[in-house]
Scaffold this active site. Structure first.
Site, PDB file in Angstrom:
ATOM      1  N   CYS A   1     -17.580   2.703  47.884  1.00 49.77           N
ATOM      2  CA  CYS A   1     -17.140   4.322  48.535  1.00 49.77           C
ATOM      3  C   CYS A   1     -16.457   5.000  47.401  1.00 49.77           C
ATOM      4  O   CYS A   1     -17.327   6.137  47.390  1.00 49.77           O
ATOM      5  CB  CYS A   1     -17.389   3.944  49.943  1.00 49.77           C
TER       6      CYS A   1
ATOM      7  N   LEU B   1      -1.050   5.801  52.358  1.00 52.34           N
ATOM      8  CA  LEU B   1       0.388   6.227  51.880  1.00 52.34           C
ATOM      9  C   LEU B   1       0.720   4.578  51.002  1.00 52.34           C
ATOM     10  O   LEU B   1       2.285   4.998  50.828  1.00 52.34           O
ATOM     11  CB  LEU B   1       1.269   7.403  52.334  1.00 52.34           C
TER      12      LEU B   1
HETATM   13  P1  NAD Z   1     -25.209  -2.518  50.982  1.00 51.29           P
HETATM   14  O1  NAD Z   1     -25.584  -2.458  49.391  1.00 51.29           O
HETATM   15  O2  NAD Z   1     -24.404  -3.396  51.426  1.00 51.29           O
HETATM   16  O3  NAD Z   1     -26.391  -2.673  51.844  1.00 51.29           O
HETATM   17  C1  NAD Z   1     -27.677  -1.406  51.867  1.00 51.29           C
HETATM   18  C2  NAD Z   1     -28.734  -2.638  52.434  1.00 51.29           C
HETATM   19  O4  NAD Z   1     -30.336  -1.759  52.088  1.00 51.29           O
HETATM   20  C3  NAD Z   1     -29.035  -3.853  51.182  1.00 51.29           C
HETATM   21  O5  NAD Z   1     -29.552  -5.171  51.852  1.00 51.29           O
HETATM   22  C4  NAD Z   1     -30.331  -3.519  50.540  1.00 51.29           C
HETATM   23  O6  NAD Z   1     -31.597  -4.454  50.279  1.00 51.29           O
HETATM   24  C5  NAD Z   1     -31.106  -2.776  51.390  1.00 51.29           C
HETATM   25  N1  NAD Z   1     -32.142  -1.438  50.794  1.00 51.29           N
HETATM   26  C6  NAD Z   1     -32.590  -1.171  49.854  1.00 51.29           C
HETATM   27  N2  NAD Z   1     -33.255  -0.298  49.894  1.00 51.29           N
HETATM   28  C7  NAD Z   1     -33.938  -0.452  50.571  1.00 51.29           C
HETATM   29  C8  NAD Z   1     -34.874  -0.210  51.776  1.00 51.29           C
HETATM   30  N3  NAD Z   1     -36.281   1.045  50.565  1.00 51.29           N
HETATM   31  N4  NAD Z   1     -35.648  -0.523  52.658  1.00 51.29           N
HETATM   32  C9  NAD Z   1     -35.171  -2.262  53.614  1.00 51.29           C
HETATM   33  N5  NAD Z   1     -33.910  -2.119  52.771  1.00 51.29           N
HETATM   34  C10 NAD Z   1     -33.334  -1.666  51.483  1.00 51.29           C
HETATM   35  O7  NAD Z   1     -24.787  -1.015  50.943  1.00 51.29           O
HETATM   36  P2  NAD Z   1     -23.793  -1.063  52.305  1.00 51.29           P
HETATM   37  O8  NAD Z   1     -22.585  -0.890  52.131  1.00 51.29           O
HETATM   38  O9  NAD Z   1     -24.415  -1.015  53.481  1.00 51.29           O
HETATM   39  O10 NAD Z   1     -23.724   1.347  52.555  1.00 51.29           O
HETATM   40  C11 NAD Z   1     -25.061   1.448  53.031  1.00 51.29           C
HETATM   41  C12 NAD Z   1     -24.880   3.381  53.083  1.00 51.29           C
HETATM   42  O11 NAD Z   1     -23.462   3.456  53.882  1.00 51.29           O
HETATM   43  C13 NAD Z   1     -24.179   3.460  52.229  1.00 51.29           C
HETATM   44  O12 NAD Z   1     -24.182   5.053  51.317  1.00 51.29           O
HETATM   45  C14 NAD Z   1     -22.607   3.991  51.654  1.00 51.29           C
HETATM   46  O13 NAD Z   1     -21.891   4.839  50.907  1.00 51.29           O
HETATM   47  C15 NAD Z   1     -22.393   3.968  53.257  1.00 51.29           C
HETATM   48  N6  NAD Z   1     -21.026   3.487  53.813  1.00 51.29           N
HETATM   49  C16 NAD Z   1     -20.628   2.735  53.574  1.00 51.29           C
HETATM   50  C17 NAD Z   1     -19.469   1.972  54.314  1.00 51.29           C
HETATM   51  C18 NAD Z   1     -18.962   0.100  53.744  1.00 51.29           C
HETATM   52  O14 NAD Z   1     -18.464   0.615  53.942  1.00 51.29           O
HETATM   53  N7  NAD Z   1     -19.301  -0.226  52.781  1.00 51.29           N
HETATM   54  C19 NAD Z   1     -19.154   2.331  55.173  1.00 51.29           C
HETATM   55  C20 NAD Z   1     -19.698   3.630  55.005  1.00 51.29           C
HETATM   56  C21 NAD Z   1     -20.544   4.060  54.744  1.00 51.29           C
HETATM   57  C1  UGA Z   2     -13.393   3.607  53.737  1.00 48.03           C
HETATM   58  C2  UGA Z   2     -12.810   4.575  54.354  1.00 48.03           C
HETATM   59  O1  UGA Z   2     -11.789   4.046  54.477  1.00 48.03           O
HETATM   60  C3  UGA Z   2     -13.799   3.997  55.751  1.00 48.03           C
HETATM   61  O2  UGA Z   2     -13.163   4.863  56.401  1.00 48.03           O
HETATM   62  C4  UGA Z   2     -15.527   4.847  55.081  1.00 48.03           C
HETATM   63  O3  UGA Z   2     -16.015   4.329  55.701  1.00 48.03           O
HETATM   64  C5  UGA Z   2     -16.052   4.047  53.614  1.00 48.03           C
HETATM   65  O4  UGA Z   2     -14.667   4.193  52.479  1.00 48.03           O
HETATM   66  C6  UGA Z   2     -16.844   4.532  53.287  1.00 48.03           C
HETATM   67  O5  UGA Z   2     -17.585   5.561  53.451  1.00 48.03           O
HETATM   68  O6  UGA Z   2     -17.319   3.199  52.879  1.00 48.03           O
HETATM   69  P1  UGA Z   2     -13.182   0.784  53.072  1.00 48.03           P
HETATM   70  O7  UGA Z   2     -14.263   1.413  51.192  1.00 48.03           O
HETATM   71  O8  UGA Z   2     -13.925  -0.299  53.345  1.00 48.03           O
HETATM   72  O9  UGA Z   2     -13.561   2.421  53.683  1.00 48.03           O
HETATM   73  O10 UGA Z   2     -11.762   0.780  52.606  1.00 48.03           O
HETATM   74  P2  UGA Z   2     -10.212   1.511  52.601  1.00 48.03           P
HETATM   75  O11 UGA Z   2      -9.990   0.860  53.461  1.00 48.03           O
HETATM   76  O12 UGA Z   2     -10.728   2.893  53.106  1.00 48.03           O
HETATM   77  O13 UGA Z   2      -9.914   1.215  51.605  1.00 48.03           O
HETATM   78  C7  UGA Z   2     -10.224   1.474  50.243  1.00 48.03           C
HETATM   79  C8  UGA Z   2      -9.554   1.201  48.600  1.00 48.03           C
HETATM   80  O14 UGA Z   2      -8.374   2.464  48.333  1.00 48.03           O
HETATM   81  C9  UGA Z   2      -9.432   0.001  48.707  1.00 48.03           C
HETATM   82  O15 UGA Z   2      -9.030  -0.295  46.856  1.00 48.03           O
HETATM   83  C10 UGA Z   2      -7.740  -0.249  48.790  1.00 48.03           C
HETATM   84  O16 UGA Z   2      -7.026  -0.798  47.728  1.00 48.03           O
HETATM   85  C11 UGA Z   2      -7.231   0.941  48.211  1.00 48.03           C
HETATM   86  N1  UGA Z   2      -6.203   1.732  49.336  1.00 48.03           N
HETATM   87  C12 UGA Z   2      -5.995   2.096  50.655  1.00 48.03           C
HETATM   88  C13 UGA Z   2      -4.990   2.312  48.448  1.00 48.03           C
HETATM   89  O17 UGA Z   2      -4.636   1.752  46.968  1.00 48.03           O
HETATM   90  N2  UGA Z   2      -3.403   2.613  49.210  1.00 48.03           N
HETATM   91  C14 UGA Z   2      -4.354   2.928  50.518  1.00 48.03           C
HETATM   92  O18 UGA Z   2      -3.125   3.158  51.760  1.00 48.03           O
HETATM   93  C15 UGA Z   2      -5.333   2.008  50.953  1.00 48.03           C
END
Ligand code: NAD
Ligand code: UGA
Length: 443
Positions: free
Chosen positions: A262, A252
């Site tokens: 994401c 909030l």
């Molecule tokens: P990222 O871009 O940081 O990492 C992905 C990695 O996969 C890269 O290092 C890339 O080189 C590698 N890669 C791509 N194709 C490949 C292949 N065929 N074989 C081996 N390696 C390969 O991505 P991320 O942020 O870790 O996100 C990964 C997934 O998790 C996404 O679907 C994202 O939506 C989800 N997710 C991300 C977060 C987050 O906070 N970043 C949180 C929850 C879920």
């Molecule tokens: C978000 C979710 O919180 C995770 O649960 C999820 O796994 C992840 O996306 C994902 O699917 O990748 P993240 O994007 O790492 O995580 O960071 P958050 O803390 O959620 O912030 C996201 C954005 O919302 C930021 O730009 C932050 O500044 C903004 N935010 C967050 C607000 O503007 N207000 C808030 O009160 C909270």
């Protein structure tokens, strides 16, 4: 101890691999990015995530985590294969599944013993079935059994290790309850509630959760704008709302809106899936629109304060990363704001404690500075974009004296409006009384 392979050593894959290794398993991380793997082999995490490097080093030393670009090496003895590759946005807002598909094909090619394939990437509803199909179609030996489990990840960047180790819930979806239960055992030390369901429901829980969190933020931003029109303080409003346990205090925080790798892509992907399946995702569309407007509104307010034009004005930006404690610039609000300022002829100076290198690669024409005081020097206005802790205790008097005009746009509401105005700033927060100026009126 289990043998685990993790495909993709990014934020999710590396955290998953390192944390499972720390829980006593043997983990192979495989990535197509050679430079990343070389760096990890030496215990160097190539992105900024608090606490992660320490865990990687500890487990490298203990011989529980290994890094490779070879699928053959990584999958050789794996009992569980986690897919954690990126799923970026496609041209129409849909999720691009090409990396997941490539990973599934590689798994199929190297499958020579029974295995559980766990999908941790955020993927459109139905992808679990597609992954199973791709593996089946590409297997060298079709008699080898395998099971697909969806296991969405809920960690946040900046607190990824803590979130992984302290999950609110573990979600597992599969056609095989036994396979899901085996994955649940990996998480047993974390003592979190486990939900076992079907593949599609598990995949939907992930999108619905992200969309809801983004909705909460857009909701409070809409309320913030109404607060500005009616003279209320959104911070106190959010506090008053959040104490109701049915609402809860988190997400909030009114401000310039959500960014990152994401929320933007996931909310758009859910809206795309809905629209292409006969639904009318009007709430999701509004959530996206409100978020875009937050940045435009800030620029509009600044232009008004500067007499109607940003031309040749020097604007300082404090914070570039999409949120604090990360160097991730993916869909950072700073980029959109800087582009708008530059488009209107402003000169932009900026500083971020961790994201400057990544920012330099995507932002042109910005003067990058070494600290907030250099950013303030000669500026016509300062915009606080990312609420890093180090910006909370600045010598604001010094900042004000360095500026050409003392305009402070607090995009994350971290400063006390009264104190800032007492110091002589023309302060504008988000939803903090008339025109965002603070509860006791405009300055
Ligand atoms: P990222 O871009 O940081 O990492 C992905 C990695 O996969 C890269 O290092 C890339 O080189 C590698 N890669 C791509 N194709 C490949 C292949 N065929 N074989 C081996 N390696 C390969 O991505 P991320 O942020 O870790 O996100 C990964 C997934 O998790 C996404 O679907 C994202 O939506 C989800 N997710 C991300 C977060 C987050 O906070 N970043 C949180 C929850 C879920
Ligand atoms: C978000 C979710 O919180 C995770 O649960 C999820 O796994 C992840 O996306 C994902 O699917 O990748 P993240 O994007 O790492 O995580 O960071 P958050 O803390 O959620 O912030 C996201 C954005 O919302 C930021 O730009 C932050 O500044 C903004 N935010 C967050 C607000 O503007 N207000 C808030 O009160 C909270």
């Amino acid at each position: 101890m289990k043998e685990i392979a993790v495909i993709g050593a990014g934020y999710v894959g590396l955290v998953t691999g390192a944390c499972f290794a720390d829980l006593g398993n043997r983990v192979w991380c495989v990535d197509v990015n050679e430079a990343k793997i070389e760096s990890l082999k030496m215990g160097k995490v190539p992105f900024f995530e608090p606490g992660l490097e320490e865990i990687v080093r500890r487990n490298l030393k203990a011989g529980r985590i290994f890094f490779t670009t070879s699928y053959a090496e990584a999958l050789k003895n794996a009992e569980f294969i986690f897919i954690a590759v990126n799923t970026p946005e496609g041209s129409e807002g849909e999720a691009d599944l090409s990396y997941v598909e490539a990973a599934a094909k590689e798994i199929a090619k190297h499958l020579d013993h029974p295995v559980i394939v766990v999908n941790k990437s955020t993927v459109p509803i139905g992808t679990g079935d597609i992954v199973a199909e791709i593996i089946r179609e590409n297997m060298a030996n079709p008699s080898i059994p395998f099971w697909v489990v969806s296991n969405p990840e809920f960690l946040r960047e900046g607190s990824a290790v803590h979130d992984f180790m302290n999950p609110d819930r573990i979600v597992l979806g599969s056609t095989s309850r036994e396979a899901a239960e085996k994955v649940a055992e990996l998480y047993a030390p974390l003592q979190a509630p486990v939900i076992i369901t079907d593949l599609r429901t598990a995949e939907m829980i992930k999108y619905a959760s992200n969309a809801f969190l983004a909705t909460k933020i857009s909701f409070i931003n809409e309320i913030a704008n109404i607060c500005e029109a009616l003279g209320a303080d959104v911070k106190v409003v959010a506090w008053g709302m959040g104490l109701d346990h049915r609402i809860g205090p988190e997400f909030l925080g009114a401000g310039i809106g959500w960014g990152g790798s994401c929320f933007p892509k996931d909310v758009r992907a859910l809206a795309y899936m809905a629209a292409t399946h006969g639904c009318h995702p009007q709430l999701l569309r509004s959530v996206i629109e409100i978020n875009q407007d937050q940045r435009r509104r800030l620029v509009h307010k600044l232009r008004s304060l500067l007499g109607g034009s940003l031309r040749n004005k020097v604007i300082g930006i404090l914070g570039l990363a999409f949120k604090p404690n990360t160097d991730d610039m993916r869909e950072a609000p700073s980029v959109e704001i800087i582009h708008m300022l530059q488009h209107e002829g402003a000169k932009v100076k900026a500083y971020d404690p961790a994201a400057m290198e990544n920012a330099k690669a995507i932002l042109n024409g910005v003067e990058f500075k070494e600290d907030p005081y250099q950013v303030a020097e000669g500026a016509d206005a300062l915009i606080l974009v990312t609420e890093w802790n180090e910006f909370k205790q600045l010598d604001m008097e010094r900042i004000k004296n360095l500026m050409r005009k003392p305009i402070l746009m607090d995009g994350r509401n971290i400063y006390d409006p009264e104190k800032m105005r007492a110091l002589g700033f023309i302060y504008r927060g988000i939803g903090r009384g008339f025109d965002g100026a603070g509860t006791s009126g405009g300055s």
